[in-house]
Design an enzyme around this catalytic site. Structure first.
Site, short mmCIF file in Angstrom:
data_model
loop_
_atom_site.label_atom_id
_atom_site.label_comp_id
_atom_site.label_asym_id
_atom_site.label_seq_id
_atom_site.Cartn_x
_atom_site.Cartn_y
_atom_site.Cartn_z
CD GLU A 288 69.77 10.86 49.79
OE1 GLU A 288 68.76 11.33 49.26
OE2 GLU A 288 70.25 11.31 50.85
CD1 TRP A 291 66.52 10.74 52.48
CD2 TRP A 291 64.56 11.79 52.78
NE1 TRP A 291 66.67 11.65 53.50
CE2 TRP A 291 65.49 12.31 53.71
CE3 TRP A 291 63.26 12.30 52.79
CZ2 TRP A 291 65.15 13.32 54.62
CZ3 TRP A 291 62.92 13.30 53.70
CH2 TRP A 291 63.86 13.79 54.60
CD1 TRP A 319 49.56 29.32 47.33
CD2 TRP A 319 51.78 29.50 47.15
NE1 TRP A 319 50.11 28.28 48.04
CE2 TRP A 319 51.49 28.37 47.94
CE3 TRP A 319 53.12 29.81 46.90
CZ2 TRP A 319 52.48 27.55 48.48
CZ3 TRP A 319 54.10 28.98 47.43
CH2 TRP A 319 53.78 27.87 48.22
CG ASN A 355 68.38 15.68 45.44
OD1 ASN A 355 67.16 15.71 45.36
ND2 ASN A 355 69.03 15.86 46.58
CD1 TRP A 373 53.05 23.54 47.62
CD2 TRP A 373 53.13 21.66 46.42
NE1 TRP A 373 52.07 22.70 48.10
CE2 TRP A 373 52.10 21.54 47.39
CE3 TRP A 373 53.36 20.59 45.57
CZ2 TRP A 373 51.30 20.39 47.50
CZ3 TRP A 373 52.57 19.45 45.67
CH2 TRP A 373 51.56 19.36 46.64
CD1 TRP A 396 57.99 18.91 43.02
CD2 TRP A 396 58.11 21.13 43.32
NE1 TRP A 396 58.59 19.45 41.91
CE2 TRP A 396 58.67 20.80 42.07
CE3 TRP A 396 58.09 22.45 43.72
CZ2 TRP A 396 59.21 21.77 41.21
CZ3 TRP A 396 58.62 23.43 42.88
CH2 TRP A 396 59.17 23.09 41.63
P1 FAD Z 1 70.83 8.82 43.89
O1 FAD Z 1 71.44 9.93 44.66
O2 FAD Z 1 71.74 7.87 43.24
O3 FAD Z 1 69.84 8.07 44.89
C1 FAD Z 1 69.42 6.72 44.71
C2 FAD Z 1 67.91 6.64 44.69
O4 FAD Z 1 67.38 7.07 45.93
C3 FAD Z 1 67.25 7.51 43.65
O5 FAD Z 1 67.24 6.90 42.40
C4 FAD Z 1 65.86 7.71 44.23
O6 FAD Z 1 65.02 6.63 43.95
C5 FAD Z 1 66.14 7.75 45.71
N1 FAD Z 1 66.27 9.14 46.16
C6 FAD Z 1 67.37 9.91 46.16
N2 FAD Z 1 67.11 11.12 46.67
C7 FAD Z 1 65.80 11.12 46.98
C8 FAD Z 1 64.92 12.09 47.55
N3 FAD Z 1 65.34 13.29 47.92
N4 FAD Z 1 63.61 11.75 47.72
C9 FAD Z 1 63.17 10.51 47.38
N5 FAD Z 1 63.96 9.57 46.84
C10 FAD Z 1 65.26 9.87 46.64
N6 FAD Z 1 62.89 11.61 42.59
C11 FAD Z 1 62.22 10.78 41.77
O7 FAD Z 1 62.58 9.61 41.65
N7 FAD Z 1 61.12 11.23 41.08
C12 FAD Z 1 60.66 12.51 41.17
O8 FAD Z 1 59.66 12.84 40.55
C13 FAD Z 1 61.39 13.40 42.00
N8 FAD Z 1 61.01 14.70 42.09
C14 FAD Z 1 61.72 15.56 42.90
C15 FAD Z 1 61.32 16.89 43.01
C16 FAD Z 1 62.01 17.77 43.82
C17 FAD Z 1 61.57 19.20 43.93
C18 FAD Z 1 63.14 17.32 44.55
C19 FAD Z 1 63.91 18.26 45.43
C20 FAD Z 1 63.55 16.00 44.46
C21 FAD Z 1 62.85 15.09 43.66
N9 FAD Z 1 63.24 13.74 43.53
C22 FAD Z 1 62.53 12.90 42.72
C23 FAD Z 1 64.31 13.18 44.38
C24 FAD Z 1 65.74 13.17 43.80
O9 FAD Z 1 66.05 14.41 43.25
C25 FAD Z 1 65.94 12.10 42.74
O10 FAD Z 1 65.46 10.85 43.20
C26 FAD Z 1 67.42 11.93 42.41
O11 FAD Z 1 67.97 13.15 41.98
C27 FAD Z 1 67.59 10.86 41.36
O12 FAD Z 1 68.91 10.74 40.95
P2 FAD Z 1 69.74 9.44 41.26
O13 FAD Z 1 68.97 8.24 40.86
O14 FAD Z 1 71.09 9.61 40.66
O15 FAD Z 1 69.83 9.49 42.85
#
Ligand code: FAD
Length: 490
Positions: A288, A291, A319, A355, A373, A396
């Site tokens: 993650e 990502w 749209w 997420n 979006w 997005w």
């Molecule tokens: P954990 O599951 O603990 O993951 C650890 C770290 O990995 C996160 O803190 C984050 O930095 C990174 N990460 C995890 N999942 C993703 C992912 N899918 N894409 C990129 N990095 C990821 N994340 C943001 O930080 N900022 C945003 O503005 C953002 N907008 C989003 C918009 C949409 C529509 C979607 C579907 C996802 C978005 N995310 C965003 C990704 C993700 O949802 C969050 O990073 C995550 O939910 C953060 O929670 P956590 O720190 O507990 O994640």
């Protein structure tokens, strides 16, 4: 934070360390470079002028920023002097501060948004012309976006080979600890409060119940995750009712902790653990983090994507136009689709959303409501504490089906099935939608399917206590697929 200018230009040479989104002392290469050079350090945060940044922090981010700057100030004061706060334009502020303190060098850590890259490049050039040593460093990423290339020499557009290449280079096994001592130099500072970062509305008041901005809060979040959630992360991360993810995202966005520190701590934890669950949980967790790297890689190589779909065919996507009232229903958590509404209310109340639910609400907006979006991304930008241009754009575009390695457009998330699968007992829904709490589990995710008797027993009149669904999920799904067909071959 008002400080008088006490130091003079005599004594060891001074260096400015320009803090931006690297609000930490440990594993901070800019700070380390200045310290290792034996410089007295002038730590400054410059509140950028609005013309410097088209993506100025939204409301929720400003709340975090305020508290994170206050925490950094406290941490610096333990070394003798606080954070200097100035206002932009950044170049003028740096030049003035260099004149005032006699600083001969300026260090900062890089940002990767297109506007920041352009601004910082120009600043570096001008400062060097002024005769200052200006250096930028990497605090935010495991790898520089230009360090990874496909075999044919271009940027990656698919995640799996990208992540394989990252793993091939080797994730950080160590990260620099916090400095034991810093020689800081004071300078005149504005007070943090004059920046007016805190929202005027009581909306943000509850954020403090859920979050602890600052380097200490970031370290605590990482430790809690490793101790309590890592072992179940692989499966638990999909359950919105559980506290099964790290919640490090806002800390990472503001650089209160860096990915090298997280990777090193996760790998050390894996090395110590004999439990298979912990091992696979942390492997998934690091992926993650991958990502996040990928998102920054994409933003760097495709700088137009915060505004425009990477898949150019979506320029012609039909749209919905007049969507103001539907967009507002989505923003307020009043769509009548429980999982969507629960997510949007979680976002509003806590500044964060799980997420899986982010994917569901984004799919609903872009596919069932056919709202662009970008409108959803803007709302997230303003309301997410972790709003991050790279991650938000990727999230997005991925969900809308128009980005790199995106979910295929025809995969429309069904919020009812998603809810039944990932929140089977409705714990998440009941937390955010108390008006539905008395419905039996089987009807909770689709109250419009409940019998009149069940609704009455649960004390719900649809359309009054809870909205009727804004759209029919099956019909709107078909419309989305038809809309996609119209651009598919373009
Ligand atoms: P954990 O599951 O603990 O993951 C650890 C770290 O990995 C996160 O803190 C984050 O930095 C990174 N990460 C995890 N999942 C993703 C992912 N899918 N894409 C990129 N990095 C990821 N994340 C943001 O930080 N900022 C945003 O503005 C953002 N907008 C989003 C918009 C949409 C529509 C979607 C579907 C996802 C978005 N995310 C965003 C990704 C993700 O949802 C969050 O990073 C995550 O939910 C953060 O929670 P956590 O720190 O507990 O994640």
């Amino acid at each position: 934070m008002n400080q008088r200018r006490e130091d003079t230009v005599t004594g060891p040479p001074a260096a400015i360390v320009w803090f931006r989104r690297d609000l930490r002392l440990a594993d901070n290469p800019a700070l380390r470079a200045a310290r290792d050079a034996g410089m007295r350090i002038v730590p400054v945060y410059i509140h950028a002028h609005e013309e410097e940044t088209p993506w100025a922090p939204g409301g929720a981010s400003r709340w975090w920023l305020h508290h994170s700057l206050a925490a950094l100030d406290r941490d610096l004061r333990r070394h003798g002097s606080g954070l200097v706060i100035r206002r932009g334009p950044s170049l003028e502020a740096l030049r003035r501060l260099a004149r005032e303190t006699g600083a001969g060098a300026v260090h900062w850590n890089r940002l990767y948004e297109p506007a920041a890259i352009a601004r910082d490049g120009a600043i570096k050039q001008t400062l060097r012309q002024d005769g200052l040593d200006a250096h930028s460093h990497n605090a935010a990423l495991l790898f520089e976006p230009w360090a990874l290339q496909t075999q044919s020499g271009g940027p990656y557009r698919v995640f799996t080979p990208f992540w394989k290449a990252c793993l091939g280079l080797g994730l950080a096994e160590n990260a620099a600890p916090p400095p034991e001592a810093l020689a800081l130099m004071a300078a005149e500072s504005e007070s943090l409060n004059t920046l007016g970062l805190l929202p005027q509305r009581p909306w943000a008041d509850a954020f403090a119940d859920h979050w602890q901005p600052g380097e200490r809060g970031a370290q605590d979040a990482l430790a809690t995750f490793l101790d309590r959630a890592a072992a179940d992360y692989a499966a638990g991360r999909d359950l919105p009712s559980e506290r099964a993810t790290s919640r490090l995202s806002p800390h990472l966005h503001f650089g209160e902790i860096g990915p090298r520190q997280i990777a090193a701590a996760a790998q050390a934890h894996m090395a110590r653990s004999t439990d298979r669950g912990t091992f696979s949980g942390l492997e998934t967790f690091l992926r993650e983090l991958g990502w996040r790297e990928f998102a920054h890689h994409l933003l760097f190589h495709f700088p137009q994507t915060p505004e425009r779909s990477l898949d150019a065919r979506f320029e012609a996507f039909p749209w919905t136009r007049d969507h103001a009232s539907r967009l507002e229903a989505w923003q307020r958590g009043r769509t009548g689709i429980p999982l969507v509404d629960a997510g949007m209310r979680e976002l509003w109340h806590t500044g964060w959303m799980h997420n899986r639910v982010r994917m569901v609400v984004a799919s609903f907006l872009t596919k069932n409501l056919l709202i662009p979006w970008q409108a959803g991304a803007r709302w997230f930008w303003d309301t997410l504490l972790d709003a991050d241009l790279a991650n938000n754009t990727l999230g997005w575009q991925w969900t809308a089906g128009c980005g790199a390695d995106a979910a295929p457009y025809f995969r429309v998330f069904n919020p009812v099935l998603q809810g039944r699968k990932f929140d089977p007992q409705g714990r998440y829904l009941r937390r955010w939608l108390p008006e539905l709490a008395r419905l039996p589990d089987k009807d909770l995710h689709a109250p419009w399917e409940a019998s009149a008797q069940t609704l009455q027993r649960a004390g719900i009149r649809l359309g009054r206590d809870y909205p009727n669904p804004l759209v029919d999920l099956a019909v709107s799904r078909k419309q989305a697929l038809a809309a996609y067909q119209s651009i598919k071959t373009a």
